[in-house]
Scaffold this active site. Structure first.
Site, PDB file in Angstrom:
ATOM      1  N   CYS A 200      34.180 -12.248  -2.507  1.00 22.05           N
ATOM      2  CA  CYS A 200      33.546 -12.971  -3.606  1.00 22.05           C
ATOM      3  C   CYS A 200      33.194 -14.376  -3.121  1.00 22.05           C
ATOM      4  O   CYS A 200      34.046 -15.074  -2.558  1.00 22.05           O
ATOM      5  CB  CYS A 200      34.491 -13.038  -4.800  1.00 22.05           C
ATOM      6  SG  CYS A 200      33.893 -14.104  -6.147  1.00 22.05           S
ATOM      7  N   ASP A 207      36.272  -7.690  -1.994  1.00 23.79           N
ATOM      8  CA  ASP A 207      35.617  -6.662  -2.807  1.00 23.79           C
ATOM      9  C   ASP A 207      35.469  -5.413  -1.943  1.00 23.79           C
ATOM     10  O   ASP A 207      34.879  -5.467  -0.863  1.00 23.79           O
ATOM     11  CB  ASP A 207      34.229  -7.128  -3.268  1.00 23.79           C
ATOM     12  CG  ASP A 207      34.302  -8.294  -4.233  1.00 23.79           C
ATOM     13  OD1 ASP A 207      35.162  -8.266  -5.126  1.00 23.79           O
ATOM     14  OD2 ASP A 207      33.501  -9.235  -4.096  1.00 23.79           O
TER      15      ASP A 207
END
Length: 294
Positions: A200, A207
């Site tokens: 992120c 992620d």
């Protein structure tokens, strides 16, 4: 990438009253400018957001629960900050609504206003998939060949790169790997990898996702090179949408495909998973789905 919003805040106040102003838009241009490719070719597709913590009150004051899918066109000038969406959805937890349709219409109106695009919203009951609804959130399996073992016979160590490296697509040209496919004409390839990882850009949290590609090209294709390229995203800071668009742009430029579909299913965070899809032609757009990790 500088983003101001609530995603990076250490403490957050969760609203207990309907608060559409909580929704925070982020310009897509921020990610697309970093890619430096033709913006118009990145606007064909959809981002499917799936939310698993939807609740509100019926007129009797009893909590209702549902699962939602938001379909955001890739042509929208904005995406929504994920934490702001979570807070917005929480803000309706104690608001009374006459029916499911009213809730669905309200969320669609608020998201469309925030993103300046026509956002489609579908609500599903928890038993909808049991009843065989065609649009329910059933567990699917990616199509094609999994390339996660394409480097199993290689003695080369895969380096950790700070940014995605498209040059890896051409590393060790055809003949260097048993996974290489030399073709004399145009042919399709369909494959996927469960090893997509990025960070992120606001919180630096990892992620994880599954990437699937369907590509038709007359250039030689190599599974090992493709896996190396996917692994080069592991320390990249980029939103889900930007990562998929980067892959779409890199594959488009290197393979010059006649047809291309790039989609990803990211694992859930805060009760929401994000699933961007970009296509070379809107007629190629697949149906939305979710995978076992979601």
């Amino acid at each position: 990438m500088s983003i101001h919003g609530i995603l990076g805040e250490q403490t957050t106040d969760y609203p207990t009253e309907y608060s559409p102003e909580t929704l925070y838009p982020i310009a897509r241009s921020m990610g697309r400018d970093a890619i430096g490719w033709q913006d118009d070719k990145l606007t064909v597709g959809v981002d499917w957001w799936q939310a698993f913590e939807i609740s509100w009150l019926n007129p009797q004051g009893i909590s209702q629960v549902a699962i939602a899918r938001f379909s955001i066109p890739a042509s929208s000038p904005f995406i929504v900050e994920s934490k702001s969406l979570k807070l917005y959805l929480n803000s309706i937890n104690f608001t009374e609504f006459a029916s499911w349709n009213v809730v669905q219409a309200l969320i669609a109106k608020d998201l469309s206003a925030c993103l300046q695009a026509d956002v489609q919203v579908a609500l599903f009951g928890l038993n909808d998939d049991i009843n065989g609804h065609e649009t329910a959130l059933l567990i699917a399996q990616p199509e094609g060949v999994c390339i996660d073992e394409a480097l199993a016979d290689s003695t080369d160590k895969v380096a950790l790169t700070e940014h995605p490296d498209a040059s890896l697509l051409s590393e060790n040209e055809v003949g260097a790997s048993d996974e290489s496919v030399a073709n004399d004409g145009t042919q399709p390839y369909t494959f996927y990898s469960n090893l997509l990882r990025s960070n992120c850009p606001v919180t630096n949290q990892p992620d994880w996702g599954t990437l699937a590609v369907s590509i038709t090209t007359d250039k030689p294709f190599d599974n090992a090179n493709m896996l190396r390229y996917i692994l080069s995203f592991r320390q990249h800071n980029g939103f889900h949408e930007q990562c998929v668009e980067q892959i779409f742009a890199d594959l488009s430029q290197y393979y010059q495909p006649s047809e291309l579909i790039v989609r990803a299913w990211y694992t859930r965070r805060g009760g929401i998973d994000i699933n961007p899809c970009r296509v070379s032609d809107i007629s190629l757009l697949p149906k939305p789905s979710r995978l076992i990790r979601q």
